[in-house]
Write an enzyme that holds these catalytic residues in place. Structure first.
Site, short mmCIF file in Angstrom:
data_model
loop_
_atom_site.label_atom_id
_atom_site.label_comp_id
_atom_site.label_asym_id
_atom_site.label_seq_id
_atom_site.Cartn_x
_atom_site.Cartn_y
_atom_site.Cartn_z
N GLU A 1 -1.46 -9.15 3.52
CA GLU A 1 -1.35 -9.68 4.88
C GLU A 1 -2.69 -10.05 5.50
OE1 GLU A 1 -0.85 -6.56 3.97
OE2 GLU A 1 -1.38 -5.11 5.53
N CYS A 57 0.83 -1.20 0.00
CA CYS A 57 0.00 0.00 0.00
C CYS A 57 0.87 1.26 0.00
CB CYS A 57 -1.00 -0.04 1.15
SG CYS A 57 -2.48 0.90 0.75
N HIS A 69 -3.56 -5.17 0.44
CA HIS A 69 -2.93 -5.69 1.65
C HIS A 69 -2.96 -7.22 1.66
CE1 HIS A 69 -2.75 -1.88 4.02
NE2 HIS A 69 -3.64 -1.54 3.10
N1 GLN Z 1 -2.02 6.71 2.61
C1 GLN Z 1 -2.13 5.92 1.43
C2 GLN Z 1 -3.49 6.04 0.77
O1 GLN Z 1 -4.44 6.42 1.41
C3 GLN Z 1 -1.79 4.46 1.72
C4 GLN Z 1 -2.74 3.80 2.66
C5 GLN Z 1 -2.21 2.50 3.24
O2 GLN Z 1 -1.00 2.26 3.24
N2 GLN Z 1 -3.10 1.69 3.80
O3 GLN Z 1 -3.63 5.75 -0.38
#
Ligand code: GLN
Length: 551
Positions: A518, A390, A516
């Site tokens: 994970e 992310c 994600h």
């Molecule tokens: N801050 C980034 C976004 O909103 C990544 C979010 C995250 O890593 N969950 O796109």
């Protein structure tokens, strides 16, 4: 309020905790669920959080650990991660609710006029709403057993309505359809060389004063509980001896189901619920996993670069995914927790040279971002296996733009809204939103993988689905430039508009994913991206030791 009739009779187990917080109610609930499921019962788990936030989406990970996202896009408590990892099946929005959610629902009903003329009170209105959400999950999942974990400690003001609601559930469904398991602490006082039962006694008294007699006591301890101690607890707490179960500290959380099975916790619960003839537990896969975990052939070190590294729970699912992948590859994965804020261009080598793999963690906001970027650059240039998740993927994109595409001012508009090269930009669907809670791109989305890529190699299929939690995305206006310079978009949303995975071809293993992974790794089904990342790190470790020997 009478209990709704279900097709199949659903039974309810309530897990409460006393004496102190952090005794491991979540692991207890997940372990009990795992054992019962291994006996042929279908189990679903639920967590109640007594705080006022509507969900955990806006909580600081430092206060509450990571926010776990379900398939259907709920931002929930990290215990749901344990439930999924232990049971190997997805939870959902109904698996977690807070006091805030209960009041939010009730106030909406009140404004709509559902209670016209009535005074809305904790009993029966708040308790009815709580019971509704508990019964709802049982009915919707059509399972045999719902295990509901009540967050917090008995004695907390916030827990009172929840304990009252589950007391009423016992009244409605009866003794053989409900079971209360209470987790307490039996401390060992070194100075006198004794195990102390008083805190447990007092915690049970507190529960009794609320009208709840626990059916089973699970006693967390550092020493074995001798029979006299168990007898003493049983006597003071109105229980038979076999209903006092020991939960001695284990090295790894994944040993807990086997330890509790040995203590016959499942027998006691099934006996309370009068479940007849459950099959013998089959925990073969679980035991195989533990066997591999405890007998590694390799040792590798993986750096997790993030801004919340002081609190391991802030990256709990990532950590557990690496444990699963380690067991799968028979390697012991040691984590180097690296604070992103402490990395700079001068010390990046010193901070990361020991790592055979570098993982840059998800996150929000500017703090630690430059350090993350330095870590990406180091992994990319030194050809160290890299996984960016992310925000970690977004850092990889920005770093590549700045150094490989020579766009020195490239950035994410989350950090610098005025950048001339917004290689990461806010999603169109996010632009108009005003509320911060529950409005990101959340939950499972399909993704199509390109063949002959590292991502495809990992998943062995081109259709995947992964969970998201973000507002920003790769700006496809730049995709061609990136592609020409060697960073490819290898996973896209089915309509081709969103870039979900980037990778660098000319690198041993370099993947950034917008989702994600994970959230989907489980004990019995480790995640393919984590497996391949760890395998790449094992190869890296071999290269390192050969170079070391040659020098
Ligand atoms: N801050 C980034 C976004 O909103 C990544 C979010 C995250 O890593 N969950 O796109």
């Amino acid at each position: 309020m009478s209990s709704p009739k279900t097709k199949k009779e659903v039974k309810y187990v309530f897990v409460t905790g006393g004496v102190a917080s952090s005794l491991g109610k979540g692991i207890l609930a997940a372990s009990l669920g795992k054992i019962l499921e291994s006996r042929g019962l279908s189990v679903t788990l639920q967590k109640i959080d007594p705080y006022i936030n509507i969900d955990s989406g806006t909580l600081n990970p430092y206060e509450h650990g990571e926010c776990f996202v379900t398939e259907d896009g709920a931002e929930t408590d990290l215990d749901l991660g344990h439930y999924e990892r232990f049971l190997g099946k997805p939870t959902s929005r109904g698996s977690n609710f807070t006091a805030g959610r209960i009041y939010h629902n009730l106030i909406a009903q009140e404004r709509r006029g559902d209670f016209l003329g009535k005074t809305i009170q904790v009993i029966p209105h708040v308790t009815n709403e709580i019971k509704k959400l508990i019964y709802q999950l049982g009915n919707q999942e059509n399972c045999d057993i719902v295990i509901t974990e009540i967050g917090g400690c008995v004695g907390d003001i916030e827990s009172l309505p929840f304990l009252e609601a589950v007391r009423q559930i016992r009244l409605e469904l009866g003794n053989t359809s409900t079971a209360f398991a209470h987790l307490t602490l039996v401390p060992y006082l070194k100075a006198v060389g004794e195990l102390k039962t008083k805190p447990t006694q007092q915690s049970v008294k507190e529960l009794l004063s609320l009208g709840i007699q626990p059916d089973v006591l699970v006693c967390r301890c550092t020493q074995e509980l001798p029979k006299e101690i168990r007898q003493k607890i049983a006597l003071h707490c109105n229980l038979s001896l076999d209903r006092v179960v020991e939960a001695k500290d284990t090295h790894i959380i994944y040993e807990v189901p086997l330890a509790l099975r040995k203590e016959k916790l499942d027998e006691q619960i099934l006996n309370q619920l009068q479940v007849s003839k459950p099959k013998k537990p089959d925990l073969k896969l679980w035991e195989n996993f533990l066997n591999r975990l405890k007998n590694p052939r390799e040792n590798i070190r993986i750096a997790i670069v993030g801004k919340y590294v002081q609190l391991k729970d802030a990256y709990r699912s990532i950590y557990e995914s690496l444990v699963h992948a380690g067991a799968h590859t028979k390697s012991s994965v040691q984590i180097l927790w690296i604070s992103a804020e402490e990395i700079n261009t001068a010390n990046v080598e010193e901070k990361l040279h020991k790592a055979a793999g570098i993982l840059v963690a998800p996150g929000f906001g500017e703090r630690g971002l430059e350090g993350k970027m330095n870590a990406v650059q180091y992994a990319r240039e030194q050809k160290i296996p890299f996984l960016g998740i992310c925000l970690g993927m977004q850092c990889a994109v920005v770093e590549f733009a700045r150094h490989a595409l020579k766009l020195p001012q490239a950035d994410s508009t989350e950090i610098s809204p005025q950048t001339p090269d917004p290689v990461i930009d806010i999603m169109a669907s996010q632009k108009e939103l005003e509320n911060r809670g529950g409005t990101m791109r959340l939950g499972a989305y399909p993704c199509k993988l390109q063949k002959k890529t590292k991502a495809f190699e990992a998943y062995q299929t081109s259709q995947i689905s992964e969970r998201h939690r973000h507002r920003y995305e790769f700006n496809t206006r730049y995709a061609k430039k990136f592609q020409e310079a060697g960073m490819k978009s290898t996973g896209l949303s089915p309509d081709g508009r969103l870039v979900e995975i980037v990778e660098i071809e000319d690198h041993p293993w370099f993947i950034g994913c917008q989702f994600h992974p994970e959230y989907k790794s489980t004990v019995e089904k480790p995640h393919p991206l984590f497996i391949c990342f760890v395998q790449a790190a094992i190869r890296q470790e071999e290269i390192k030791s050969i170079t070391y020997q040659q020098n």
